[in-house]
Enzyme design. Structure first.
Site, mmCIF file in Angstrom:
data_model
loop_
_atom_site.group_PDB
_atom_site.id
_atom_site.type_symbol
_atom_site.label_atom_id
_atom_site.label_comp_id
_atom_site.label_asym_id
_atom_site.label_seq_id
_atom_site.Cartn_x
_atom_site.Cartn_y
_atom_site.Cartn_z
ATOM 1 C CG HIS A 58 -2.043 -0.937 1.154
ATOM 2 N ND1 HIS A 58 -3.097 -0.928 2.050
ATOM 3 C CD2 HIS A 58 -2.318 -1.920 0.255
ATOM 4 C CE1 HIS A 58 -3.965 -1.853 1.701
ATOM 5 N NE2 HIS A 58 -3.526 -2.482 0.622
ATOM 6 C CD GLU A 60 -1.807 4.623 3.200
ATOM 7 O OE1 GLU A 60 -1.554 3.776 2.318
ATOM 8 O OE2 GLU A 60 -2.944 5.053 3.424
HETATM 9 N N1 LIG Z 1 -5.123 4.193 2.112
HETATM 10 C C1 LIG Z 1 -4.971 3.167 1.270
HETATM 11 N N2 LIG Z 1 -5.984 2.323 1.103
HETATM 12 C C2 LIG Z 1 -5.781 1.288 0.260
HETATM 13 N N3 LIG Z 1 -6.628 0.297 -0.099
HETATM 14 C C3 LIG Z 1 -5.968 -0.479 -0.984
HETATM 15 N N4 LIG Z 1 -4.731 -0.012 -1.201
HETATM 16 C C4 LIG Z 1 -4.592 1.094 -0.433
HETATM 17 C C5 LIG Z 1 -3.515 2.012 -0.241
HETATM 18 O O1 LIG Z 1 -2.425 1.919 -0.821
HETATM 19 N N5 LIG Z 1 -3.777 3.030 0.633
#
Ligand SMILES: Nc1nc2[nH]cnc2c(=O)[nH]1
Length: 164
Positions: A58, A60
């Site tokens: 992801h 973050e």
């Molecule tokens: N905040 C966030 N939600 C997600 N849901 C799926 N991938 C992500 C991501 O990279 N960041």
């Protein structure tokens, strides 16, 4: 942290996320993140789940990885995360463990819901009593495993400390 600063970094996270949507041959997940400490950008990142075939990549998480590698430390205390989307429970825990002190987000779970981009599922799962989870986590104390693992770890750590 002034409102202007948070807006500036959130705009940057959205710009990064938009790069995942428009700046490529085929679109991937629309998420970006910026990690900032003491007014300095430690990392800019986008969701790379598909590109790296890594469910944990992801935006973050990638920002934490980039910053930790650059600093040579997993201690990211005093830093602030700016995320284009509401952070999921995995990212929340990783940020908590790394000492991130605050998270700002631009798009809420409500914004994401119509597009199946809400992070609510993980939080709902963790809020359920253990016996009612979608993913059961099953404790099974293994007897006769030999030396106790955690005691061995504590001993090794203490010995390492004594030799420094
Ligand atoms: N905040 C966030 N939600 C997600 N849901 C799926 N991938 C992500 C991501 O990279 N960041």
């Amino acid at each position: 942290m002034s409102k202007q600063d948070s807006e500036k970094y959130l705009l940057e996270s959205i710009r990064l996320a938009m790069g995942n949507v428009k700046g490529r041959e085929s679109a991937t997940w629309p998420f970006g993140a910026v990690l900032v400490r003491d007014g300095k950008i430690l990392a800019r990142a986008v969701n790379q789940v598909d590109d790296l075939c890594d469910p944990s990549a992801h935006a973050e998480m990638q920002a934490l990885r980039i910053a930790a590698k650059a600093l040579g430390s997993t201690d990211l205390s005093r830093s602030v995360m700016y995320a284009s989307g509401y952070p999921c429970s995995m990212c929340h825990t990783a940020m908590l463990l790394a000492g991130v002190k605050q998270v700002y987000f631009a798009y809420s779970n409500e914004d994401g819901e119509p597009y199946d981009l809400s992070a609510a599922r993980g939080y709902e799962e963790l809020a359920r009593p253990e016996g009612r989870r979608e993913l059961p986590v099953i404790g099974h104390r293994v007897r006769d495993a030999g030396e106790d693992l955690y005691q061995a770890w504590q001993k090794a750590v203490d010995e390492d400390r004594a030799t420094v």
